[in-house]
Design a protein around this motif. Structure first.
Motif, PDB file in Angstrom:
ATOM      1  N   PHE A 131       2.948  10.643  -9.849  1.00 25.35           N
ATOM      2  CA  PHE A 131       2.292  11.186 -11.037  1.00 25.35           C
ATOM      3  C   PHE A 131       1.468  12.431 -10.749  1.00 25.35           C
ATOM      4  O   PHE A 131       0.603  12.799 -11.551  1.00 25.35           O
ATOM      5  CB  PHE A 131       1.396  10.109 -11.665  1.00 25.35           C
ATOM      6  N   THR A 132       1.731  13.089  -9.638  1.00 33.21           N
ATOM      7  CA  THR A 132       1.032  14.330  -9.321  1.00 33.21           C
ATOM      8  C   THR A 132       1.808  15.525  -9.896  1.00 33.21           C
ATOM      9  O   THR A 132       3.010  15.426 -10.180  1.00 33.21           O
ATOM     10  CB  THR A 132       0.874  14.500  -7.797  1.00 33.21           C
ATOM     11  N   GLY A 164       1.451  15.423   0.641  1.00 37.61           N
ATOM     12  CA  GLY A 164       0.982  15.493   2.023  1.00 37.61           C
ATOM     13  C   GLY A 164      -0.314  14.734   2.271  1.00 37.61           C
ATOM     14  O   GLY A 164      -0.400  13.911   3.192  1.00 37.61           O
ATOM     15  N   PRO A 165      -1.367  14.974   1.454  1.00 31.69           N
ATOM     16  CA  PRO A 165      -2.608  14.225   1.678  1.00 31.69           C
ATOM     17  C   PRO A 165      -2.434  12.715   1.527  1.00 31.69           C
ATOM     18  O   PRO A 165      -3.066  11.943   2.248  1.00 31.69           O
ATOM     19  CB  PRO A 165      -3.547  14.792   0.604  1.00 31.69           C
ATOM     20  N   ILE A 166      -1.606  12.289   0.568  1.00 29.70           N
ATOM     21  CA  ILE A 166      -1.382  10.851   0.392  1.00 29.70           C
ATOM     22  C   ILE A 166      -0.638  10.283   1.591  1.00 29.70           C
ATOM     23  O   ILE A 166      -1.003   9.224   2.131  1.00 29.70           O
ATOM     24  CB  ILE A 166      -0.599  10.590  -0.917  1.00 29.70           C
ATOM     25  N   ILE A 167       0.396  10.989   2.039  1.00 31.48           N
ATOM     26  CA  ILE A 167       1.155  10.528   3.207  1.00 31.48           C
ATOM     27  C   ILE A 167       0.252  10.485   4.443  1.00 31.48           C
ATOM     28  O   ILE A 167       0.295   9.521   5.215  1.00 31.48           O
ATOM     29  CB  ILE A 167       2.363  11.458   3.456  1.00 31.48           C
ATOM     30  N   MET A 169       0.824  -1.202   0.000  1.00 31.98           N
ATOM     31  CA  MET A 169       0.000   0.000   0.000  1.00 31.98           C
ATOM     32  C   MET A 169       0.862   1.256   0.000  1.00 31.98           C
ATOM     33  O   MET A 169       0.540   2.252  -0.667  1.00 31.98           O
ATOM     34  CB  MET A 169      -0.926  -0.006   1.218  1.00 31.98           C
ATOM     35  N   GLY A 170       1.970   1.221   0.760  1.00 29.99           N
ATOM     36  CA  GLY A 170       2.890   2.358   0.746  1.00 29.99           C
ATOM     37  C   GLY A 170       3.511   2.561  -0.622  1.00 29.99           C
ATOM     38  O   GLY A 170       3.627   3.694  -1.116  1.00 29.99           O
ATOM     39  N   PHE A 171       3.912   1.453  -1.270  1.00 29.20           N
ATOM     40  CA  PHE A 171       4.524   1.530  -2.600  1.00 29.20           C
ATOM     41  C   PHE A 171       3.518   2.078  -3.613  1.00 29.20           C
ATOM     42  O   PHE A 171       3.856   2.928  -4.455  1.00 29.20           O
ATOM     43  CB  PHE A 171       5.001   0.142  -3.027  1.00 29.20           C
ATOM     44  N   LEU A 172       2.266   1.596  -3.518  1.00 31.71           N
ATOM     45  CA  LEU A 172       1.230   2.086  -4.423  1.00 31.71           C
ATOM     46  C   LEU A 172       0.982   3.574  -4.200  1.00 31.71           C
ATOM     47  O   LEU A 172       0.816   4.346  -5.159  1.00 31.71           O
ATOM     48  CB  LEU A 172      -0.065   1.290  -4.195  1.00 31.71           C
ATOM     49  N   MET A 187       6.061   3.749   5.021  1.00 30.42           N
ATOM     50  CA  MET A 187       6.810   4.883   4.488  1.00 30.42           C
ATOM     51  C   MET A 187       8.018   4.431   3.674  1.00 30.42           C
ATOM     52  O   MET A 187       8.430   5.113   2.731  1.00 30.42           O
ATOM     53  CB  MET A 187       7.255   5.794   5.632  1.00 30.42           C
ATOM     54  N   PHE A 188       8.574   3.270   4.030  1.00 34.24           N
ATOM     55  CA  PHE A 188       9.671   2.733   3.218  1.00 34.24           C
ATOM     56  C   PHE A 188       9.168   2.395   1.817  1.00 34.24           C
ATOM     57  O   PHE A 188       9.824   2.711   0.817  1.00 34.24           O
ATOM     58  CB  PHE A 188      10.260   1.485   3.889  1.00 34.24           C
ATOM     59  N   GLY A 189       8.006   1.753   1.735  1.00 35.56           N
ATOM     60  CA  GLY A 189       7.430   1.451   0.425  1.00 35.56           C
ATOM     61  C   GLY A 189       7.105   2.711  -0.357  1.00 35.56           C
ATOM     62  O   GLY A 189       7.354   2.791  -1.562  1.00 35.56           O
ATOM     63  N   PHE A 190       6.532   3.713   0.320  1.00 30.52           N
ATOM     64  CA  PHE A 190       6.195   4.983  -0.327  1.00 30.52           C
ATOM     65  C   PHE A 190       7.446   5.651  -0.901  1.00 30.52           C
ATOM     66  O   PHE A 190       7.465   6.082  -2.063  1.00 30.52           O
ATOM     67  CB  PHE A 190       5.518   5.899   0.692  1.00 30.52           C
ATOM     68  N   ALA A 191       8.488   5.734  -0.082  1.00 31.27           N
ATOM     69  CA  ALA A 191       9.711   6.424  -0.512  1.00 31.27           C
ATOM     70  C   ALA A 191      10.414   5.670  -1.629  1.00 31.27           C
ATOM     71  O   ALA A 191      10.992   6.273  -2.537  1.00 31.27           O
ATOM     72  CB  ALA A 191      10.647   6.592   0.687  1.00 31.27           C
ATOM     73  N   LEU A 192      10.363   4.335  -1.560  1.00 30.81           N
ATOM     74  CA  LEU A 192      11.017   3.531  -2.599  1.00 30.81           C
ATOM     75  C   LEU A 192      10.383   3.796  -3.958  1.00 30.81           C
ATOM     76  O   LEU A 192      11.090   3.964  -4.970  1.00 30.81           O
ATOM     77  CB  LEU A 192      10.907   2.044  -2.240  1.00 30.81           C
ATOM     78  N   ALA A 193       9.053   3.839  -4.002  1.00 29.04           N
ATOM     79  CA  ALA A 193       8.364   4.118  -5.267  1.00 29.04           C
ATOM     80  C   ALA A 193       8.672   5.527  -5.760  1.00 29.04           C
ATOM     81  O   ALA A 193       8.791   5.768  -6.967  1.00 29.04           O
ATOM     82  CB  ALA A 193       6.859   3.933  -5.082  1.00 29.04           C
TER      83      ALA A 193
END
Length: 694
Positions: free
Chosen positions: A251-252, A377-380, A241-244, A400-406
């Motif tokens: 893409f924002t 910000g809203p996504i995080i 979910m973080g990666f997604l 957050m690791f998945g989010f940052a990796l993507a």
């Protein structure tokens, strides 16, 4: 080295033991005298974080109240009732339809007594109930025995204080019922329960069969449970979910246009040394990962493990999360932008320009996080809310690791392969479309968090049909937006507002409209499995055409096992309690599913064993547990002992399918409102049972 290995093994064994047997409350007792004829029996309890102990006098229809029970009183009398001391919390509970009073962290229960003879002998016990957000313990007793010389004596005022504890319980239960019919029903329930508990004839089960049914299977059950790695699955889901979320943020409009400029900067900075440019871009990507990972760890450190677990059902936090997601949603709709102060970004950017080396690259990555905050910000915020309430202490960090990796991968990959930039899509109005779609999703999920608060306080604002109505409107509007029938003011920026939507958007819009139509039958009680994990439980539905209810065929273990053997079916043991909140949630939200209901009612013999059943046994049972003798006085005591001694667990709800010899067919299942997972759990037990009989 051997000592370290031995210590690690001992810790592992301790952790495994704690995974099943819970001991969150510790009580000590003392007799406090002051030289007069009156004294106090004080039970002092320490409660683990996340757990609570219920107060006194909650009534027969509520959870387990704290009570003082007498085995023997000689030379002493009770004065008044058991009194709680401490910081009592009072909250309305929808399932019990009453205000519940309980204590967290610590509590004292005090029973005053009066000495009436020169010598006294006291044999009594405190009984209490404890729960957390996922489990409830069976009624637990704290024994108190004391004898000696009285410091002073007073005249006796009562001849009935030494009545048996079972008589006292019967009187209290009868007094709690308001009508003669209720009292008659209570008497019949007791008679039926005693009859069921003690009437297993030798024709249905032999003595050998009874002994076999009580044989411990703790090792087998742990082996079965060990086959499922739900914790790793949970972490995998959080990472995914973080990666997604990171890909969506990529893409924002605040992030995508920065990628070509940043990659070109690193390649030009290195000039002829391409490897250095790639190394700098990789360092830039790693810096992004470190920054967001630190954010996840900061959330974990700020709240702590127990607080993160408590967030999932805490009403105040869920209201704040709901408001936060609504704020993010309207921001994505273009009403306003959430920006950090510009001077923050300028200050960091100036510092990055004036420094060199790794620090310069790290500060550039930090600048990206600041200037892109209006989009990320809203996504995080949405992801951190979801991760914080996942029940995993490492959830925010893993997410957050998945989010940052993507987010970081494109900077590195485009630096390694610059030609890919030519085929990358250019910035345009499609990025605003992504923002608006995310706004709809965050608006929908905000209702889920408000629903938790609504259930906790019993407001009845967001019952199931209201929730579904709002979701139908939200996803219907999302579908209209994606097919081009609904426009926002932000769509006018950067594109022709009358331009037809791309084919992928139209296809997604049709899917969203279909999803909205799919939820419409739920207004009349259809289960709507796709939203069952988010919508309020079925019992909040005011108008429900589906009136099916699953009831246990048996409430006695041995009688139920005899019936299962005669019918050639496996048994599903349901260790539950009248005061178990999460047991009711499972029954309302999972057992009502048609597929689950059919399996339980037709393919299993359901045996519900209430560990807080106060009906006295026809004869107390003396057992030895952990080297100490204990007396089982009630039917609930008996089933609680069965759960501990046979399965090595003491929390409810607790489900385990067994064969006709009482051996587990699958691992155990606790509180988890996941219909597909519970269905697979039941099916696995059936498959193993039928395969063994072939």
């Amino acid at each position: 080295m051997k000592k370290i290995v031995s210590l690690a093994i001992m810790m592992l064994i301790a952790v495994m033991a704690q995974a099943q047997m819970l001991n969150p409350v510790k009580f000590s007792s003392q007799l406090k005298t002051n030289g007069t004829a009156e004294a106090e029996i004080i039970f002092s309890g320490t409660i683990s974080s996340g757990w609570h102990v219920y107060s006194t006098g909650l009534g027969a229809d509520g959870p387990i109240s704290a009570t003082f029970n007498v085995n023997k009183l000689d030379g002493v009398e009770l004065v008044g009732k058991l009194t709680p001391r401490g910081s009592e919390i009072s909250n309305y509970d929808k399932l019990f339809d009453m205000k519940l009073r309980y204590f967290e962290h610590s509590v004292q229960f005090v029973q005053k007594v009066k000495f009436t003879k020169p010598n006294y002998n006291i044999s009594a016990y405190l009984e209490y109930g404890a729960c957390n957000d996922k489990n409830c313990l069976p009624p637990t007793s704290v024994d108190f025995s004391k004898s000696g010389k009285s410091p002073a004596t007073a005249a006796s005022t009562s001849k009935t204080n030494t009545a048996s504890s079972s008589d006292n319980k019967a009187l209290l239960l009868a007094a709690a019922s308001g009508s003669p019919e209720a009292k008659a029903a209570l008497a019949k329930l007791k008679a039926d329960s005693i009859s069921k508990a003690d009437s297993i004839t030798s024709t249905s089960l032999s003595s050998a069969d009874k002994t076999s049914l009580w044989k411990p299977v703790i090792g087998q059950l742990r082996q079965q449970n060990g086959n499922s790695d739900s914790n790793n699955q949970s972490w995998t889901y959080i990472f995914f979910m973080g990666f997604l979320g990171g890909l969506l943020a990529l893409f924002t409009p605040c992030v995508w246009p920065i990628i070509p400029m940043t990659v070109s900067f690193f390649l030009k900075r290195a000039k002829d040394n391409k490897k250095k440019g790639i190394r700098d871009a990789i360092t830039y990507g790693i810096s992004i990962v470190v920054i967001y990972l630190a954010l996840g760890l900061a959330v974990t450190g700020l709240f702590g493990a127990s607080a993160l677990n408590a967030l999932a059902t805490n009403a105040v936090f869920n209201i704040l999360f709901c408001l936060l997601l609504i704020l993010f949603a309207v921001s994505f709709f273009g009403w306003f932008e959430i920006r950090l102060p510009e001077k923050w970004g300028n200050a960091v950017d100036t510092k990055a320009t004036s420094t060199t080396g790794l620090l310069s690259i790290f500060l550039m990555a930090f600048t990206l996080t600041l200037v892109s905050f209006s989009c990320t910000g809203p996504i995080i915020g949405f992801l951190l809310v979801d991760f914080a309430t996942s029940g995993s202490i490492l959830g925010p960090a893993i997410g957050m690791f998945g989010f940052a990796l993507a987010l970081a991968l494109p900077f590195t990959l485009f630096a390694m392969f610059p030609s890919w930039l030519k085929s990358a899509p250019r910035s345009g109005s499609w990025m605003n479309t992504i923002k608006v779609v995310l706004g709809f999703i965050e608006l929908a999920f905000s209702l889920k968090f408000f629903s938790v608060a609504d259930l906790a306080y019993g407001w009845h604002i967001l019952d199931r049909e209201v929730f579904l109505s709002l979701w139908i409107v939200i996803f219907g509007a999302l579908g209209l937006y994606l097919i081009g029938k609904l426009k926002f003011q932000s769509d006018e920026v950067g594109g022709d507002i009358n331009k037809p939507m791309p084919v992928p958007c139209i296809m997604l819009g049709l899917c969203s409209l279909a999803f909205a139509i799919y939820m419409i039958p739920g207004l009349w009680g259809a289960p709507c499995k796709a939203v069952s994990a988010f919508a309020p439980p079925m019992n909040t539905q005011d108008f429900n055409l589906d009136t099916k209810e699953i009831k246990a065929q048996y409430t006695d273990y041995e009688a139920g096992m005899a019936a299962a053997k005669a019918a050639g079916k496996p048994a599903l043991l349901d260790f539950t309690g009248f005061g178990c909140v999460n047991c009711r949630k499972m029954e309302a939200s999972v057992w009502t599913d048609p597929q689950v209901a059919e399996k339980i009612s037709k393919e299993y013999i359901l045996i519900s064993l209430f560990v807080d059943d106060k009906t006295p046994l026809s004869k107390p049972m003396i057992i030895t547990e952990n080297g100490q003798k204990r007396t089982l006085r009630t039917i609930g005591d008996k089933w609680s002992y069965l759960q501990r001694s046979k399965f090595g667990a003491n929390a409810q709800p607790f489900y385990v399918p067994v064969d006709n010899e009482g051996n587990p067919l699958n691992g155990s299942y606790s509180y988890k409102e996941d219909i597909p997972d519970y269905t697979a759990f039941l099916q696995k037990g059936l498959d193993k049972y039928h395969n063994a009989r072939q």
